[in-house]
Scaffold this motif. Structure first.
Motif, PDB file in Angstrom:
ATOM      1  N   TRP A  28       0.781 -11.966 -17.211  1.00 33.70           N
ATOM      2  CA  TRP A  28       0.041 -11.091 -16.307  1.00 33.70           C
ATOM      3  C   TRP A  28      -1.266 -11.711 -15.842  1.00 33.70           C
ATOM      4  CZ3 TRP A  28      -4.898  -9.268 -16.824  1.00 33.70           C
ATOM      5  CH2 TRP A  28      -5.500  -9.375 -18.081  1.00 33.70           C
ATOM      6  N   SER A  29      -1.818 -12.621 -16.626  1.00 35.03           N
ATOM      7  CA  SER A  29      -3.110 -13.232 -16.293  1.00 35.03           C
ATOM      8  C   SER A  29      -2.975 -14.423 -15.360  1.00 35.03           C
ATOM      9  CB  SER A  29      -3.824 -13.656 -17.577  1.00 35.03           C
ATOM     10  OG  SER A  29      -2.997 -14.525 -18.349  1.00 35.03           O
ATOM     11  N   ASP A  30      -1.748 -14.745 -14.907  1.00 36.76           N
ATOM     12  CA  ASP A  30      -1.578 -15.889 -14.007  1.00 36.76           C
ATOM     13  C   ASP A  30      -2.275 -15.670 -12.671  1.00 36.76           C
ATOM     14  OD1 ASP A  30      -0.141 -17.152 -15.933  1.00 36.76           O
ATOM     15  OD2 ASP A  30       1.806 -17.031 -14.936  1.00 36.76           O
ATOM     16  N   ILE A  31      -2.330 -14.426 -12.186  1.00 39.40           N
ATOM     17  CA  ILE A  31      -3.156 -14.115 -11.024  1.00 39.40           C
ATOM     18  C   ILE A  31      -4.123 -13.020 -11.429  1.00 39.40           C
ATOM     19  CG2 ILE A  31      -1.272 -14.760  -9.467  1.00 39.40           C
ATOM     20  CD1 ILE A  31      -1.129 -11.796  -8.705  1.00 39.40           C
ATOM     21  N   TYR A  32      -5.249 -12.903 -10.719  1.00 37.99           N
ATOM     22  CA  TYR A  32      -6.331 -12.068 -11.226  1.00 37.99           C
ATOM     23  C   TYR A  32      -7.040 -11.341 -10.085  1.00 37.99           C
ATOM     24  CZ  TYR A  32      -9.942 -10.814 -14.647  1.00 37.99           C
ATOM     25  OH  TYR A  32     -10.782 -10.131 -15.497  1.00 37.99           O
ATOM     26  N   THR A  33      -7.457 -10.138 -10.356  1.00 37.47           N
ATOM     27  CA  THR A  33      -8.251  -9.258  -9.467  1.00 37.47           C
ATOM     28  C   THR A  33      -7.713  -9.271  -8.031  1.00 37.47           C
ATOM     29  OG1 THR A  33      -9.922 -10.997  -9.099  1.00 37.47           O
ATOM     30  CG2 THR A  33     -10.323  -9.430 -10.875  1.00 37.47           C
ATOM     31  N   VAL A  34      -8.528  -9.742  -7.042  1.00 42.12           N
ATOM     32  CA  VAL A  34      -8.173  -9.580  -5.629  1.00 42.12           C
ATOM     33  C   VAL A  34      -6.898 -10.317  -5.249  1.00 42.12           C
ATOM     34  CG1 VAL A  34     -10.547  -9.176  -4.920  1.00 42.12           C
ATOM     35  CG2 VAL A  34      -9.651 -11.505  -4.928  1.00 42.12           C
ATOM     36  N   GLU A  35      -6.440 -11.247  -6.078  1.00 37.19           N
ATOM     37  CA  GLU A  35      -5.172 -11.914  -5.775  1.00 37.19           C
ATOM     38  C   GLU A  35      -4.021 -10.913  -5.730  1.00 37.19           C
ATOM     39  OE1 GLU A  35      -5.229 -14.699  -8.965  1.00 37.19           O
ATOM     40  OE2 GLU A  35      -6.156 -16.284  -7.767  1.00 37.19           O
ATOM     41  N   HIS A  36      -4.182  -9.781  -6.417  1.00 35.99           N
ATOM     42  CA  HIS A  36      -3.158  -8.741  -6.391  1.00 35.99           C
ATOM     43  C   HIS A  36      -3.091  -8.040  -5.040  1.00 35.99           C
ATOM     44  CE1 HIS A  36      -1.862  -8.795 -10.618  1.00 35.99           C
ATOM     45  NE2 HIS A  36      -3.116  -9.090 -10.905  1.00 35.99           N
ATOM     46  N   ASP A  37      -4.112  -8.177  -4.213  1.00 33.98           N
ATOM     47  CA  ASP A  37      -4.030  -7.637  -2.861  1.00 33.98           C
ATOM     48  C   ASP A  37      -2.968  -8.362  -2.041  1.00 33.98           C
ATOM     49  OD1 ASP A  37      -5.955  -5.728  -3.234  1.00 33.98           O
ATOM     50  OD2 ASP A  37      -7.549  -6.799  -2.189  1.00 33.98           O
ATOM     51  N   TRP A  38      -2.657  -9.579  -2.438  1.00 34.33           N
ATOM     52  CA  TRP A  38      -1.782 -10.422  -1.628  1.00 34.33           C
ATOM     53  C   TRP A  38      -0.437 -10.703  -2.275  1.00 34.33           C
ATOM     54  CZ3 TRP A  38      -3.895 -11.063   3.024  1.00 34.33           C
ATOM     55  CH2 TRP A  38      -5.286 -10.929   3.126  1.00 34.33           C
ATOM     56  N   ALA A  39      -0.325 -10.558  -3.580  1.00 33.97           N
ATOM     57  CA  ALA A  39       0.883 -10.985  -4.282  1.00 33.97           C
ATOM     58  C   ALA A  39       1.499  -9.850  -5.086  1.00 33.97           C
ATOM     59  CB  ALA A  39       0.560 -12.158  -5.205  1.00 33.97           C
ATOM     60  N   PHE A  40       2.830  -9.794  -5.060  1.00 36.22           N
ATOM     61  CA  PHE A  40       3.575  -8.915  -5.952  1.00 36.22           C
ATOM     62  C   PHE A  40       4.056  -9.755  -7.125  1.00 36.22           C
ATOM     63  CE2 PHE A  40       7.770  -7.482  -7.440  1.00 36.22           C
ATOM     64  CZ  PHE A  40       7.435  -6.216  -7.895  1.00 36.22           C
ATOM     65  N   PHE A 219      -9.138  -5.492 -13.246  1.00 34.05           N
ATOM     66  CA  PHE A 219      -9.283  -4.295 -12.414  1.00 34.05           C
ATOM     67  C   PHE A 219     -10.685  -4.166 -11.818  1.00 34.05           C
ATOM     68  CE2 PHE A 219      -5.584  -3.326 -14.947  1.00 34.05           C
ATOM     69  CZ  PHE A 219      -4.753  -2.630 -14.089  1.00 34.05           C
ATOM     70  N   GLU A 220     -11.524  -5.172 -11.984  1.00 31.72           N
ATOM     71  CA  GLU A 220     -12.905  -5.084 -11.514  1.00 31.72           C
ATOM     72  C   GLU A 220     -13.031  -5.459 -10.041  1.00 31.72           C
ATOM     73  OE1 GLU A 220     -12.625  -9.162 -13.607  1.00 31.72           O
ATOM     74  OE2 GLU A 220     -11.660  -7.194 -13.692  1.00 31.72           O
ATOM     75  N   TYR A 221     -12.247  -4.782  -9.196  1.00 31.50           N
ATOM     76  CA  TYR A 221     -12.295  -5.006  -7.750  1.00 31.50           C
ATOM     77  C   TYR A 221     -11.816  -3.741  -7.057  1.00 31.50           C
ATOM     78  CZ  TYR A 221      -7.185  -5.448  -7.508  1.00 31.50           C
ATOM     79  OH  TYR A 221      -5.839  -5.203  -7.558  1.00 31.50           O
ATOM     80  N   ALA A 222     -12.143  -3.621  -5.786  1.00 29.21           N
ATOM     81  CA  ALA A 222     -11.694  -2.469  -5.003  1.00 29.21           C
ATOM     82  C   ALA A 222     -10.380  -2.828  -4.325  1.00 29.21           C
ATOM     83  CB  ALA A 222     -12.746  -2.096  -3.956  1.00 29.21           C
ATOM     84  N   PRO A 223      -9.288  -2.118  -4.634  1.00 31.14           N
ATOM     85  CA  PRO A 223      -7.977  -2.490  -4.087  1.00 31.14           C
ATOM     86  C   PRO A 223      -7.971  -2.550  -2.562  1.00 31.14           C
ATOM     87  CG  PRO A 223      -7.747  -0.832  -5.811  1.00 31.14           C
ATOM     88  CD  PRO A 223      -9.212  -0.963  -5.528  1.00 31.14           C
ATOM     89  N   GLY A 224      -7.441  -3.646  -2.041  1.00 28.13           N
ATOM     90  CA  GLY A 224      -7.289  -3.807  -0.602  1.00 28.13           C
ATOM     91  C   GLY A 224      -8.502  -4.332   0.122  1.00 28.13           C
ATOM     92  N   ARG A 225      -9.673  -4.355  -0.538  1.00 31.74           N
ATOM     93  CA  ARG A 225     -10.887  -4.747   0.174  1.00 31.74           C
ATOM     94  C   ARG A 225     -10.857  -6.208   0.620  1.00 31.74           C
ATOM     95  NH1 ARG A 225     -13.115  -0.691   2.257  1.00 31.74           N
ATOM     96  NH2 ARG A 225     -14.766  -2.132   2.793  1.00 31.74           N
ATOM     97  N   SER A 226     -10.229  -7.086  -0.181  1.00 35.24           N
ATOM     98  CA  SER A 226     -10.231  -8.499   0.190  1.00 35.24           C
ATOM     99  C   SER A 226      -9.482  -8.734   1.486  1.00 35.24           C
ATOM    100  CB  SER A 226      -9.617  -9.339  -0.933  1.00 35.24           C
ATOM    101  OG  SER A 226      -8.230  -9.083  -1.066  1.00 35.24           O
TER     102      SER A 226
END
Length: 425
Positions: A28-40, A219-226
């Protein structure tokens, strides 16, 4: 109701999820925070065919508003088809996949809706509500009822979801809402950080991250903001807008110039108060914030603005950030105080033109929209011209009180392409 993460699915939520790239990962740690805005991603799903089927099951749940139990049926079929040996029990694993993707896509969709400038004018505050999760976190309960301006930097790290299983929510509220609920707008809270180690079982090894207390790592980011930040057009470094040249005819001597446009010359300049010119010698940050504030944006929070013809322009700090250095550049020397007139050109233009430019260096075509406005500013001897142009390759602008800018020849040189809009007299 089919789902419990929010209300029924809505288009912004669906679009957010559908635009993600499927990315195989081992932990789960392979991608982090705002990278989840772009990747499933699904931890441990390293086969692309497996990941594609899991993506389809989640996408169906989001788009059709399916329940967790319905998702589990699809999940079981995917696991059986691929023979996937996953970590953790079925109940826990399916809940994490389902809950996190639905909640974060929901939150990202709501964040996009909250960026509507007109809506932000009516409801300029964000309200944090604790979600009554199974295992309440003390910090999340302490934030319940906290009201802050939507552009407060606290939301950058604390917009829900704020951890695994967190069901907290963020709502837009008006001044009247705040009073009706017996709440008050707070000062921006101080954020206390702590170091945490993640990836202990990752093939890449553990690493230390710094997160606000009360927020789970990642989780220390606002989803979608990036996505909004990346959508802010940069200042174009080439092909500048034509500047007025000295020696051009004035409007009076050029009044008989044949009109090349069926609608005639530009509408007459509108009056503008002297306050639309900003004070001299402000800091670049102050000039930038005044411009962004016209659209309900701030340095920490971009906003989507829809123009008079319905096209979207994302407004944010990156408009004034130099790509190479990251430093602010709010405008040409001496023109920063005219930034509000540039904002007026975008918000309420005299005319809007669109054209296609072929960029030979990039071997591609770009579409550009040009917003033109003129203003008679109180106390100024000549009208001001403000031009804002934006396209796939960035933006450029002109603000000037030059007498030559009011010449018919120069104004005609700006009216290029197809006219989409003309202000009434």
């Amino acid at each position: 109701m089919a789902i419990s993460h929010g209300s029924l699915p809505f288009q912004e939520q669906i679009d957010f999820f559908r635009s993600k790239v499927q990315l195989p990962t081992r932990a789960w740690s392979d991608i982090y925070t705002v990278e989840h805005d772009w990747a499933f991603v699904v931890a441990g799903a390293s086969k692309r065919t497996l990941l594609a089927d899991l993506y389809g099951a989640v996408e169906k749940s989001i788009a059709q508003g399916r329940t967790l139990e319905q998702f589990r049926q699809d999940f079981d079929q995917v696991v059986a088809r691929h023979g996937w040996q996953y970590n953790g029990g079925r109940g826990w694993r399916t809940r994490v996949i389902y809950d996190t993707n639905l909640r974060q896509s929901y939150n990202a969709g709501r964040e996009e809706q909250m960026d509507d400038p007109e809506l932000r004018k009516r409801r300029p505050y964000g309200l944090y509500r604790h979600g009554d999760s199974r295992h309440p976190r003390p910090q999340h309960k302490a934030w319940d009822g906290l009201v802050l301006p939507l552009d407060d930097p606290w939301w950058t790290t604390h917009s829900p979801q704020n951890g695994w299983g967190c069901s907290c929510k963020k709502f837009m509220v008006s001044e009247r809402d705040v009073q009706r609920m017996g709440l008050s707008v707070a000062d921006s809270p101080a954020i206390e950080y702590e170091d945490q180690v993640i990836g202990k079982n990752s093939p890449n090894g553990p690493r230390t991250v710094r997160v606000p207390k009360g927020i789970d790592p990642g989780f220390e980011y606002a989803p979608g903001r990036s996505r909004l930040t990346d959508a802010v057009p940069p200042l174009r470094a080439y092909d500048p807008l034509p500047e007025p040249q000295s020696g051009a005819k004035s409007s009076a001597t050029a009044a008989g110039l044949p009109n090349r446009r069926p609608g005639g010359l530009l509408p007459p300049p509108r009056s503008a108060p002297a306050e639309r010119l900003l004070p001299a010698n402000l800091a670049d940050e102050d000039y930038m914030e005044r411009f962004l504030g016209e659209f309900g944006a701030s340095a920490a929070s971009p906003a989507i603005f829809r123009d008079v013809v319905g096209d979207a322009v994302v407004v944010g700090r990156e408009l004034f950030t130099q790509a190479r250095t990251g430093k602010l550049k709010v405008g040409k020397p001496g023109h920063a105080r005219e930034l509000l007139l540039l904002a007026d050109a975008l918000k309420s233009p005299d005319e809007v033109w669109v054209r296609i430019e072929w960029m030979y260096a990039q071997n591609k075509a770009v579409v550009r929209r040009r917003y033109i406005s003129r203003f008679e500013v109180e106390g100024e001897p000549v009208p001001a011209l403000a031009v804002f142009e934006v396209g796939d390759d960035g933006w450029d602008g002109i603000t000037t009180f030059s007498p030559q800018a009011d010449s018919a020849e120069y104004l005609e040189s700006l009216r290029v392409g197809v006219r989409l809009y003309r202000r009434g007299q």
